[in-house]
Design a protein around this motif. Sequence first.
Motif, PDB file in Angstrom:
ATOM      1  N   LYS A 300       9.658   6.623  -7.110  1.00  0.00           N
ATOM      2  CA  LYS A 300      10.257   5.591  -6.350  1.00  0.00           C
ATOM      3  C   LYS A 300      10.778   6.221  -5.141  1.00  0.00           C
ATOM      4  CE  LYS A 300      12.224   2.040  -9.167  1.00  0.00           C
ATOM      5  NZ  LYS A 300      13.549   1.463  -9.643  1.00  0.00           N
ATOM      6  N   ASN A 301      10.230   5.773  -3.829  1.00  0.00           N
ATOM      7  CA  ASN A 301      10.671   6.015  -2.642  1.00  0.00           C
ATOM      8  C   ASN A 301      12.116   5.822  -1.967  1.00  0.00           C
ATOM      9  OD1 ASN A 301      10.444   7.282   0.015  1.00  0.00           O
ATOM     10  ND2 ASN A 301       8.854   5.737   0.959  1.00  0.00           N
ATOM     11  N   GLU A 302      13.131   6.641  -2.457  1.00  0.00           N
ATOM     12  CA  GLU A 302      14.455   6.275  -2.213  1.00  0.00           C
ATOM     13  C   GLU A 302      14.986   6.682  -0.774  1.00  0.00           C
ATOM     14  OE1 GLU A 302      16.494   8.308  -5.481  1.00  0.00           O
ATOM     15  OE2 GLU A 302      15.642   6.978  -7.068  1.00  0.00           O
ATOM     16  N   LYS A 303      14.344   7.565  -0.510  1.00  0.00           N
ATOM     17  CA  LYS A 303      14.517   8.279   1.026  1.00  0.00           C
ATOM     18  C   LYS A 303      14.147   7.227   2.386  1.00  0.00           C
ATOM     19  CE  LYS A 303      15.196  12.993  -0.413  1.00  0.00           C
ATOM     20  NZ  LYS A 303      15.021  14.375  -0.104  1.00  0.00           N
ATOM     21  N   PRO A 305      12.319   3.755   1.944  1.00  0.00           N
ATOM     22  CA  PRO A 305      11.846   2.504   1.367  1.00  0.00           C
ATOM     23  C   PRO A 305      11.315   1.743   2.209  1.00  0.00           C
ATOM     24  CG  PRO A 305      14.431   2.377   1.385  1.00  0.00           C
ATOM     25  CD  PRO A 305      13.731   3.883   1.913  1.00  0.00           C
ATOM     26  N   GLU A 306      11.405   1.788   3.350  1.00  0.00           N
ATOM     27  CA  GLU A 306      11.059   0.922   4.493  1.00  0.00           C
ATOM     28  C   GLU A 306       9.591   1.123   4.697  1.00  0.00           C
ATOM     29  OE1 GLU A 306      12.364   4.262   6.627  1.00  0.00           O
ATOM     30  OE2 GLU A 306      13.163   3.030   5.119  1.00  0.00           O
ATOM     31  N   LYS A 307       8.990   2.568   4.324  1.00  0.00           N
ATOM     32  CA  LYS A 307       7.818   2.852   4.547  1.00  0.00           C
ATOM     33  C   LYS A 307       6.661   2.746   3.341  1.00  0.00           C
ATOM     34  CE  LYS A 307       8.573   6.364   8.141  1.00  0.00           C
ATOM     35  NZ  LYS A 307       8.211   7.851   8.360  1.00  0.00           N
ATOM     36  N   MET A 326       2.791   7.131   0.566  1.00  0.00           N
ATOM     37  CA  MET A 326       3.680   6.323   0.631  1.00  0.00           C
ATOM     38  C   MET A 326       3.016   5.069   0.364  1.00  0.00           C
ATOM     39  SD  MET A 326       6.926   7.390   3.224  1.00  0.00           S
ATOM     40  CE  MET A 326       7.506   8.754   3.177  1.00  0.00           C
ATOM     41  N   VAL A 327       3.219   4.195  -0.608  1.00  0.00           N
ATOM     42  CA  VAL A 327       2.602   2.759  -0.867  1.00  0.00           C
ATOM     43  C   VAL A 327       3.509   1.658  -1.031  1.00  0.00           C
ATOM     44  CG1 VAL A 327       0.502   4.065  -1.764  1.00  0.00           C
ATOM     45  CG2 VAL A 327       2.262   3.240  -3.309  1.00  0.00           C
ATOM     46  N   ASP A 328       3.118   0.473  -0.743  1.00  0.00           N
ATOM     47  CA  ASP A 328       3.814  -0.427  -1.001  1.00  0.00           C
ATOM     48  C   ASP A 328       3.271  -1.536  -1.780  1.00  0.00           C
ATOM     49  OD1 ASP A 328       6.365  -1.875  -0.526  1.00  0.00           O
ATOM     50  OD2 ASP A 328       5.592  -3.228   0.965  1.00  0.00           O
ATOM     51  N   ILE A 329       3.009  -1.284  -3.070  1.00  0.00           N
ATOM     52  CA  ILE A 329       2.271  -1.793  -4.220  1.00  0.00           C
ATOM     53  C   ILE A 329       2.959  -1.938  -5.467  1.00  0.00           C
ATOM     54  CG2 ILE A 329      -0.065  -1.691  -5.497  1.00  0.00           C
ATOM     55  CD1 ILE A 329      -0.911   0.439  -3.418  1.00  0.00           C
ATOM     56  N   ASP A 330       3.206  -3.285  -5.861  1.00  0.00           N
ATOM     57  CA  ASP A 330       3.684  -3.669  -7.156  1.00  0.00           C
ATOM     58  C   ASP A 330       2.697  -3.263  -8.137  1.00  0.00           C
ATOM     59  OD1 ASP A 330       6.299  -4.322  -6.249  1.00  0.00           O
ATOM     60  OD2 ASP A 330       5.695  -6.332  -5.770  1.00  0.00           O
TER      61      ASP A 330
END
Length: 394
Positions: A300-303, A305-307, A326-330
């Motif tokens: 998880k991109n905790e730092k 997350p907007e990216k 960094m990816v925004d994929i479910d």
Amino acid sequence: MAETVVSDNDKKQSGGKNSQKDRKKIWILLALVILCAIGIGYYIYSNYKTYDTYSIENELKMQDTVESSYDMFKERVIKYSKDGITLLDEKGEGSWSQSYSMKSPRIVKNQNYLVSADIGGNSVYLFNESGKVEEYTMPYPICDVEVSEQGVIAVVLEDDKANYIQLYDKEGKQIVDSTMTIAQSGYPLDIALSKDAMCMVVSYVTIDGMDAKNTIAFYNFGSVGQNANSNKYVGGFYYTDTIFPKVEFLDDTTVCAYGDNKAVLYYVKEKPSDNTTEIPFDTQICSVFSNEKYIGFIRKNEKQPEKGKYIVDIYNTKGSSVLRKMVDIDYEKVKFHGNDIILIGEYDCTILRLKGNEKFHGRFDNGVTDMIPLKNQREYLVIGNKSIMTIKIK
């Protein structure tokens, strides 16, 4: 002294020959430049082109895809459930089929053999591309199972008093029987077997009050193990800061142990080397995936997350970073295919190249539970809720 006289005609012939040679060299050079340009163009096209649609080449309607699971074996589809297993041909018909009754079937496989085992039960079946090779009934409930490329299976069994690690050959003969009490060794979380079945690694956890200790233990079933002890134990590593629920052989001599906040690479040649490589992470690992060349992690991109919701990290078997993206994929499933990373969601599938650029993103209205690459680099088998499709991305 006689002088050599060169006529004007000889000069013209010589000049003409040189001119022809020069023109030939120019044409050869030009052809090489064109070929190089074509090669570079094809490389860029094949390695950077993004495909965002697909055509359906073939579709097989299925009635029971929700109850059944699917995988690939020998470049064909395996369909399995609690009631049995079937190897499907190109038309979706069974090349061979084996019925059984299992509460919790698990499939493990390699290049030559496939195993179906009833986790928590007693049944194990060994198959090759022609069908059933052997059937085994274990004396205790099965916790875990692995198979080597020679058809040797390793099973972890348990009862109230102890755990048992047993190895069987493809003729059904037991070749190793090792008993370990939880008090002595701990509880086995996972096992991995080398391709030649000569080495095995086990991740054990021991609870001491409020503290947990994890042991990564190595066993050798060849001459080195014969000289070691009755359990064939040849070395181990101990951890108090991490639990390793998964271990595996990446290749003949490299083992990876996956923890919740780090991974450790071990180098094995009969015995494990004292030199190890640790890959630490500052956030919890959500998923791991691997092939013989690379290991992958999704966190998880905790730092930032907007990216993107997740961070994809790829390393080679020496522990060197190959990709961080960094990816925004479910996603619900992730795996390697060669240098491609396939992320599968409920209705979507995304394929990333190892360079980090996107190769394909597509949506499937009937849902997708798996996406399996075929021989053609642009063709895939898509397992949906109502059908199995062969698609070509474009």
